[in-house]
Write a protein that holds these residues in place. Structure first.
Motif, PDB file in Angstrom:
ATOM      1  N   ALA A 165       0.833  -1.196   0.000  1.00  8.60           N
ATOM      2  CA  ALA A 165       0.000   0.000   0.000  1.00  8.60           C
ATOM      3  C   ALA A 165       0.872   1.252   0.000  1.00  8.60           C
ATOM      4  CB  ALA A 165      -0.902   0.012   1.227  1.00  8.60           C
ATOM      5  N   ILE A 166       0.453   2.264  -0.772  1.00  5.02           N
ATOM      6  CA  ILE A 166       1.139   3.556  -0.805  1.00  5.02           C
ATOM      7  C   ILE A 166       0.430   4.473   0.196  1.00  5.02           C
ATOM      8  CG2 ILE A 166       1.668   5.583  -2.188  1.00  5.02           C
ATOM      9  CD1 ILE A 166       1.671   3.774  -4.641  1.00  5.02           C
ATOM     10  N   ILE A 167       1.191   5.049   1.099  1.00  5.66           N
ATOM     11  CA  ILE A 167       0.627   5.926   2.121  1.00  5.66           C
ATOM     12  C   ILE A 167       1.261   7.303   1.955  1.00  5.66           C
ATOM     13  CG2 ILE A 167       0.353   6.313   4.591  1.00  5.66           C
ATOM     14  CD1 ILE A 167       0.906   3.217   4.851  1.00  5.66           C
ATOM     15  N   THR A 168       0.422   8.297   1.714  1.00  2.42           N
ATOM     16  CA  THR A 168       0.910   9.673   1.586  1.00  2.42           C
ATOM     17  C   THR A 168       0.146  10.556   2.556  1.00  2.42           C
ATOM     18  OG1 THR A 168      -0.665  10.099  -0.197  1.00  2.42           O
ATOM     19  CG2 THR A 168       1.553   9.447  -0.841  1.00  2.42           C
ATOM     20  N   LYS A 169       0.781  11.588   3.008  1.00  2.00           N
ATOM     21  CA  LYS A 169       0.131  12.575   3.876  1.00  2.00           C
ATOM     22  C   LYS A 169       0.206  13.898   3.142  1.00  2.00           C
ATOM     23  CE  LYS A 169       0.531  12.384   8.341  1.00  2.00           C
ATOM     24  NZ  LYS A 169       1.058  12.462   9.716  1.00  2.00           N
ATOM     25  N   THR A 170      -0.956  14.450   2.805  1.00  5.61           N
ATOM     26  CA  THR A 170      -0.970  15.709   2.070  1.00  5.61           C
ATOM     27  C   THR A 170      -1.539  16.822   2.945  1.00  5.61           C
ATOM     28  OG1 THR A 170      -3.156  15.243   1.169  1.00  5.61           O
ATOM     29  CG2 THR A 170      -1.275  14.585  -0.156  1.00  5.61           C
ATOM     30  N   PHE A 171      -1.092  18.005   2.659  1.00  2.00           N
ATOM     31  CA  PHE A 171      -1.612  19.195   3.327  1.00  2.00           C
ATOM     32  C   PHE A 171      -2.288  20.007   2.230  1.00  2.00           C
ATOM     33  CE2 PHE A 171       2.135  17.737   5.594  1.00  2.00           C
ATOM     34  CZ  PHE A 171       1.595  17.543   6.856  1.00  2.00           C
ATOM     35  N   GLY A 172      -3.575  19.835   2.089  1.00  4.36           N
ATOM     36  CA  GLY A 172      -4.306  20.464   1.003  1.00  4.36           C
ATOM     37  C   GLY A 172      -4.711  19.405  -0.005  1.00  4.36           C
ATOM     38  N   SER A 173      -4.799  19.799  -1.257  1.00  3.61           N
ATOM     39  CA  SER A 173      -5.303  18.884  -2.288  1.00  3.61           C
ATOM     40  C   SER A 173      -4.254  18.552  -3.339  1.00  3.61           C
ATOM     41  CB  SER A 173      -6.527  19.502  -2.957  1.00  3.61           C
ATOM     42  OG  SER A 173      -6.151  20.706  -3.605  1.00  3.61           O
ATOM     43  N   GLN A 174      -2.966  18.623  -2.973  1.00  2.00           N
ATOM     44  CA  GLN A 174      -1.914  18.367  -3.949  1.00  2.00           C
ATOM     45  C   GLN A 174      -0.845  17.428  -3.405  1.00  2.00           C
ATOM     46  OE1 GLN A 174      -0.465  22.343  -4.911  1.00  2.00           O
ATOM     47  NE2 GLN A 174      -1.689  22.295  -6.778  1.00  2.00           N
ATOM     48  N   PHE A 175      -0.263  16.670  -4.346  1.00  2.00           N
ATOM     49  CA  PHE A 175       0.988  15.966  -4.083  1.00  2.00           C
ATOM     50  C   PHE A 175       2.082  16.890  -4.604  1.00  2.00           C
ATOM     51  CE2 PHE A 175      -1.296  11.704  -4.850  1.00  2.00           C
ATOM     52  CZ  PHE A 175      -1.545  11.528  -3.500  1.00  2.00           C
ATOM     53  N   CYS A 176       3.137  17.077  -3.843  1.00  2.00           N
ATOM     54  CA  CYS A 176       4.220  17.969  -4.273  1.00  2.00           C
ATOM     55  C   CYS A 176       5.584  17.308  -4.100  1.00  2.00           C
ATOM     56  CB  CYS A 176       4.200  19.265  -3.463  1.00  2.00           C
ATOM     57  SG  CYS A 176       2.771  20.309  -3.821  1.00  2.00           S
ATOM     58  N   ARG A 177       6.530  17.794  -4.893  1.00  2.00           N
ATOM     59  CA  ARG A 177       7.910  17.330  -4.784  1.00  2.00           C
ATOM     60  C   ARG A 177       8.354  17.482  -3.328  1.00  2.00           C
ATOM     61  NH1 ARG A 177      10.504  20.666  -8.356  1.00  2.00           N
ATOM     62  NH2 ARG A 177      10.477  22.250  -6.735  1.00  2.00           N
ATOM     63  N   GLY A 178       8.969  16.431  -2.806  1.00  2.00           N
ATOM     64  CA  GLY A 178       9.440  16.461  -1.428  1.00  2.00           C
ATOM     65  C   GLY A 178       8.474  15.835  -0.439  1.00  2.00           C
ATOM     66  N   ASP A 179       7.189  15.669  -0.817  1.00  2.00           N
ATOM     67  CA  ASP A 179       6.246  14.997   0.080  1.00  2.00           C
ATOM     68  C   ASP A 179       6.725  13.572   0.331  1.00  2.00           C
ATOM     69  OD1 ASP A 179       4.646  17.222   0.143  1.00  2.00           O
ATOM     70  OD2 ASP A 179       3.031  16.374  -1.075  1.00  2.00           O
ATOM     71  N   ILE A 180       6.520  13.093   1.542  1.00  2.00           N
ATOM     72  CA  ILE A 180       6.969  11.756   1.931  1.00  2.00           C
ATOM     73  C   ILE A 180       5.955  10.708   1.494  1.00  2.00           C
ATOM     74  CG2 ILE A 180       7.598  10.261   3.875  1.00  2.00           C
ATOM     75  CD1 ILE A 180       9.568  12.540   3.332  1.00  2.00           C
TER      76      ILE A 180
END
Length: 135
Positions: free
Chosen positions: A94-109
């Motif tokens: 499974a891919i787990i991302t934590k976003t702040f807002g509604s975008q994936f951005c360079r540098g996001d873990i």
């Protein structure tokens, strides 16, 4: 003295053989990934890299090696090369991302975890998102 030297020589030879096998395996894996990536992006042309993408627009994702492809239909694909470290990408974890807002951005873990045991299997960060679209 001979008892200690002979096992060390055998161990060194076995280590070199394993290293060569590992390099060959990685080369075969990279070639297989490239064939799959070419298949996924057939007929599409790369555009200028972007630092962020909207998560609501790109809902479908596919993995190819260390790359994650976010799709908005067949003719709009964003490719992100995580650069490695997310070992679970290759296994299908499974891919787990934590976003702040509604975008994936360079540098996001990005983290990966085994779906059955919830055990973490890797961690990496997003690179640039390269758009591939039909010309």
């Amino acid at each position: 003295m001979f008892r200690f030297i002979l096992p060390l020589i055998v161990l060194a030879g076995a280590s070199a053989a394993l290293s060569a096998d590992s390099k060959e395996y990685r080369a075969r894996e990279a070639a297989r990934d490239q064939v799959e990536l070419d298949k996924q992006l057939a007929g599409l042309v790369p555009g200028k890299p972007q630092s962020c993408i909207d998560t609501f627009r790109y809902r479908d994702s596919t993995r190819v090696g260390d790359k994650i492809l976010y799709k908005n239909g067949r003719n709009d694909v964003m490719v992100n090369d995580t650069g490695g470290g997310c070992f679970g990408l290759r296994r299908g974890d499974a891919i787990i991302t934590k976003t702040f807002g509604s975008q994936f951005c360079r540098g996001d873990i990005v983290r990966t975890a085994d779906l059955i045991t919830s055990t973490p299997s890797g961690s990496c960060s997003f690179g640039d998102f390269v758009p591939y679209r039909r010309p």
